[in-house]
Design an enzyme around this catalytic site. Structure first.
Site, mmCIF file in Angstrom:
data_model
loop_
_atom_site.group_PDB
_atom_site.id
_atom_site.type_symbol
_atom_site.label_atom_id
_atom_site.label_comp_id
_atom_site.label_asym_id
_atom_site.label_seq_id
_atom_site.Cartn_x
_atom_site.Cartn_y
_atom_site.Cartn_z
ATOM 1 N N ASN A 482 0.848 -1.187 0.000
ATOM 2 C CA ASN A 482 0.000 0.000 0.000
ATOM 3 C C ASN A 482 0.882 1.234 0.000
ATOM 4 O O ASN A 482 1.352 1.691 1.039
ATOM 5 C CB ASN A 482 -0.902 -0.020 1.228
ATOM 6 C CG ASN A 482 -1.933 1.087 1.183
ATOM 7 O OD1 ASN A 482 -1.719 2.113 0.550
ATOM 8 N ND2 ASN A 482 -3.047 0.886 1.866
ATOM 9 N N ASP A 483 1.095 1.782 -1.184
ATOM 10 C CA ASP A 483 1.968 2.943 -1.337
ATOM 11 C C ASP A 483 1.551 4.122 -0.483
ATOM 12 O O ASP A 483 2.314 5.070 -0.301
ATOM 13 C CB ASP A 483 1.917 3.419 -2.799
ATOM 14 C CG ASP A 483 2.821 2.617 -3.700
ATOM 15 O OD1 ASP A 483 3.885 2.197 -3.241
ATOM 16 O OD2 ASP A 483 2.447 2.411 -4.873
ATOM 17 N N CYS A 484 0.333 4.093 -0.024
ATOM 18 C CA CYS A 484 -0.220 5.259 0.665
ATOM 19 C C CYS A 484 -0.248 5.109 2.177
ATOM 20 O O CYS A 484 -0.673 6.023 2.873
ATOM 21 C CB CYS A 484 -1.621 5.540 0.145
ATOM 22 S SG CYS A 484 -1.605 5.886 -1.608
ATOM 23 N N ASN A 486 1.838 5.562 4.620
ATOM 24 C CA ASN A 486 3.183 6.131 4.794
ATOM 25 C C ASN A 486 3.378 6.444 6.276
ATOM 26 O O ASN A 486 3.115 7.544 6.742
ATOM 27 C CB ASN A 486 3.340 7.414 3.966
ATOM 28 C CG ASN A 486 2.823 7.243 2.545
ATOM 29 O OD1 ASN A 486 1.889 7.928 2.123
ATOM 30 N ND2 ASN A 486 3.415 6.314 1.806
#
Ligand code: BGC
Ligand code: NOJ
Length: 811
Positions: A482-484, A486
């Site tokens: 999940n690149d998001c 963070n």
């Protein structure tokens, strides 16, 4: 409402109404030279790299949408129209667009004239061929003018839309008979040019955009076309284009074909010029000569169709569900090939300048494709591995042109290394080619740094265990899948990107349960591989780490009803009942379920039941729930999205198959199937007004239950959804799963699916596998017969034969 229909025999989707809710596109090209083409002929071409070798221009975000393309204009006694309706939008008497396997046919008619354009990129050719067929169906002689049109891009798609103080002075062209050459920057460092030809003499041409359009005109009212006369403009700077003008006379009932070739050439630095300032046209002429006649073109087109027949023959499903058949046999496989070629670079949602080939993305894309052309998958694995760092870390992306790591996105996504094991293991299970493990592969493309690919897998594995957090779970780094999410980002500055901003990993306690599940499943695969190839010590070592990870997940990753998602920077839980928002997430539950963590203790059942209860909705399974309603600085981009969209509780289709596969681990075929159908595009065709994007390919995201418009999809084509759904349906639901030693037969199907047949090409042998499910079970095999003989167990052995191996399976 529907905007067309599937023509399954031809493997085409036929669009019958040009006003689709969003451009419905197709891809042309199989290698190097590619075009994107919408149902109204919008789109562009590039060679090898959509950013650095953009051949024609396209306006993303333009108005009206889908602005710029390969347009043909017809002026028929003052009525000006396009076969694809746009850009003039003259009302047509008939319209049809057929998107097929790497070709598109657009056909329109008006006032007794039919115009059909076949667009495709022939195999092994750096050019798009366009065959235009004009047919006079009226009883009068027709004298018309036909104009072609493309707008050249000044090669670098990014600077092309930024650096106008330079760009507007650099454009250069040459015209030689019916061929228009685009040679901007060829005078200096570029050794490549493009050209656009037609196979008959022209009456005129344009190469300067404003001369063609007329000042302040759009593509819908080109002055040259309206006046029916070309000015033979030669572009010097400004915006070079290519347009041929042809006068054509057609007797009643007569039809004529014209062949246009839009090509790209690279010359050796020493052979750039024919004479001073005159480009060396030899290669362009050679390609043009290959497509002189209609026979040449038809032959090339039929070769392309044969190529696809052969690719798609590797896995053929026969069932009573025609939607399932068309997805499995055609469209899902086709999309897998496209994601393999493009990663996340160029679509109508990806501009071709932002993202190259993703490390994790390309490894996942492989699995939907390697049964078709394993050699290309092999090459891809080596390319990807070559961008890895010696400590197992990875560039998150690399550029297709140079195959080098792309530093704009950087590194530190801690799931990345595991995907190399994932891709390689799947490759070897399909092909049995273990020699790939001995390939010498550099780190960060540095000569002299080569180690075997097996060594790369080892450092990938070690990168996880060298980066464990306080609970013995994998540190998340910049983000995991999940690149998001963070967790080390803490961005309060809107001018920085969540993806690349400073990553405060130092002292961070942020750990990922998604990586933990991935590590358990594919770390175990790594250990199995080690055993299989006789590296027993390494296998024992790996198994110990996997076992430790399982313990850590059970101890610190279980929230009572489901698996936690993560621990954040401060060591606080994410995806827990203790959270107000984001109590439960799909990724960790999918991965821990697929990995079977706590299966015997009932954890998987509980987790997947919680997913059903809290994440499932009419349109698919959302990513998290409840959605974040405000920005959480400690969670990053995920909470930047409005509720129900993208990573914030959207139906992120890529991860739905993780739950489907998890359900097959439990033997719940009905549920796996229900989830499969919910997001599968062929089943959503009737919903096209809501869904908006193409009914023949998956979209990355469907808006979730918390969204303003649930069920509306975005970002079609370039998504790991394609490969994962293909894996889920073919290997886990229909259950024909490659292993090192054969094909495992392990279906987990809906109870009302009474029979189906899979014809599977595997390591050179064709197996015809007929599955009978008379008793309506979901999983479990009573008996398998191979060529009439009872097999013990459910692993089809490798059989070398030219005959079709008949396999009868009783469930
Ligand atoms: C998107 C992600 C994507 C990432 C890539 C984000 O804005 O939400 O889906 O992977 O950008 O850079
Ligand atoms: C799209 C990216 O391409 C992929 O790498 C990522 O895993 C998903 N978005 C989820 O963030």
């Amino acid at each position: 409402m529907k905007y067309g229909y599937f023509d399954d025999n031809k493997r085409e989707y036929v669009i019958t109404n040009p006003r689709t809710p969003w451009p419905w596109i197709n891809y042309l090209g199989t290698k190097d030279f590619f075009s994107l083409i919408s149902n109204t002929a919008g789109g562009y071409s590039f060679c090898k790299d959509a950013k650095f070798r953009r051949i024609t221009r396209y306006r993303y975000n333009g108005v009206p949408m889908d602005n710029g393309g390969k347009y043909f204009y017809i002026n028929d006694a003052g009525t000006v129209w396009n076969p694809g309706w746009k850009p003039c939008k003259t009302e047509l008497d008939s319209y049809e667009c057929r998107h097929g396997m790497n070709y598109t046919i657009i056909k329109g008619s008006k006032n007794g004239l039919e115009a059909e354009v076949l667009f495709f990129v022939p195999l092994e050719t750096w050019a798009e061929v366009q065959k235009v067929t004009l047919n006079n169906t009226s009883d009068k002689v027709k004298k018309i003018q036909l104009f072609s049109f493309v707008e050249w891009c000044l090669w670098n798609a990014q600077t092309d839309m930024e650096n106008f103080q330079r760009n507007l002075s650099t454009g250069e062209v040459e015209v030689d008979g019916s061929v228009i050459y685009h040679k901007t920057e060829y005078r200096e460092r570029r050794n490549h040019y493009a050209y656009y030809s037609v196979n008959v003499p022209v009456t005129g041409f344009e190469t300067d955009r404003e001369s063609f359009l007329g000042l302040y005109n759009g593509f819908d009212e080109p002055e040259t076309v309206l006046q029916g006369k070309a000015k033979n403009s030669i572009a010097h700077g400004w915006s070079p284009i290519a347009s041929h003008c042809l006068e054509i006379e057609l007797q009643p009932g007569e039809s004529k074909d014209l062949i246009f070739v839009l090509g790209y050439v690279e010359n050796d630095a020493k052979e750039k010029w024919e004479s001073k300032k005159v480009i060396n046209k030899t290669k362009a002429r050679q390609t043009i000569a290959r497509f002189r006649s209609v026979e040449d073109v038809d032959k090339a087109w039929s070769d392309l169709k044969k190529y696809w027949d052969d690719l798609l023959n590797a896995y053929i499903l026969k069932s009573e569900d025609e939607k399932l058949n068309r997805m499995v046999n055609t469209w899902n496989q086709y999309q897998c090939m496209i994601t393999f070629c493009f990663s996340r670079s160029a679509s109508f949602f990806e501009s071709g300048i932002g993202r190259g080939m993703g490390f994790r993305d390309s490894n996942q894309d492989l699995i939907g494709f390697l049964h078709q052309i394993p050699e290309r998958a092999r090459e891809r694995i080596i390319d990807i591995a070559s961008t890895q760092f010696p400590d197992g870390g990875c560039y998150h992306q690399y550029q297709p042109l140079t195959k080098k790591g792309n530093n704009e996105i950087g590194q530190g996504f801690n799931d990345d290394p595991m995907w190399l094991i994932f891709g390689t293991v799947h490759y070897m299970k399909e092909t049995g080619d273990f020699s790939i493990l001995d390939e010498m592969v550099p780190f960060d493309n540095k000569p002299g740094s080569e180690q075997t690919l097996f060594y790369h897998l080892t450092v990938s594995f070690d990168h996880i265990i060298d980066n464990l957090g306080p609970h013995g779970l994998p540190l998340i780094g910049r983000a995991d899948w999940n690149d998001c999410l963070n967790l080390n980002c803490f961005s309060d500055n809107p001018d920085e990107s969540f993806q690349t901003t400073e990553n405060k990993t130092e002292g961070s306690k942020a750990e990922s349960l998604m990586i933990a599940g991935l590590f358990v499943m594919y770390g175990k695969e790594y250990a199995d591989l080690c055993s299989y190839i006789g590296k027993h010590e390494e296998s024992v070592r790996a198994r110990k780490h996997v076992a430790n990870m399982i313990d850590a997940v059970k101890k610190f990753g279980w929230d009572g009803e489901w698996f936690l998602r993560a621990y954040d920077f401060f060591g606080k839980k994410i995806g827990s009942k203790e959270n107000e928002e984001g109590k439960i997430f799909i990724e960790s539950n999918g991965w821990c379920a697929m990995a079977g963590i706590g299966l015997n203790e009932g954890l998987v059942t509980k987790a997947l039941d919680s997913v059903k209860e809290r994440l499932d909705c009419e349109h698919g399974i959302v990513l998290n729930n409840p959605a974040y309603t405000t920005y959480h600085i400690e969670s990053g981009e995920i909470s930047s999205y409005p509720e129900g969209y993208k990573e914030n509780a959207g139906i992120f289709c890529h991860n739905n198959p993780w739950i489907m596969i998890g359900e097959t681990v439990l033997g719940r075929g009905d549920r796996a199937w229900e989830y499969y159908k919910k997001i599968c595009p062929a089943y959503l065709e009737e919903l096209s007004d809501l869904h908006k994007v193409e009914p023949y390919v998956y979209a990355q995201m469907i808006a979730g239950k918390d969204a303003y418009c649930p069920g509306e999809a975005k970002n079609s084509w370039l998504t790991g959804t394609a490969a994962w759904n293909y894996l889920a349906i073919t290997q886990y639901i229909l259950g024909v799963r490659p292993q090192y030693d054969g094909l495992l037969i392990d279906p987990c199907i809906p109870s009302d699916l009474k029979s189906f047949t899979v014809v599977r090409r595997f390591r050179g042998t064709t197996y015809q596998i007929e599955v009978n499910n008379r008793e309506g079970s979901m999983k479990g095999i009573k008996q398998i017969k191979v060529d009439g003989k009872i097999l013990s167990g459910n692993l089809l052995p490798l059989i070398r034969t030219d005959n079709v191996v008949k396999v009868e399976v009783e469930m």
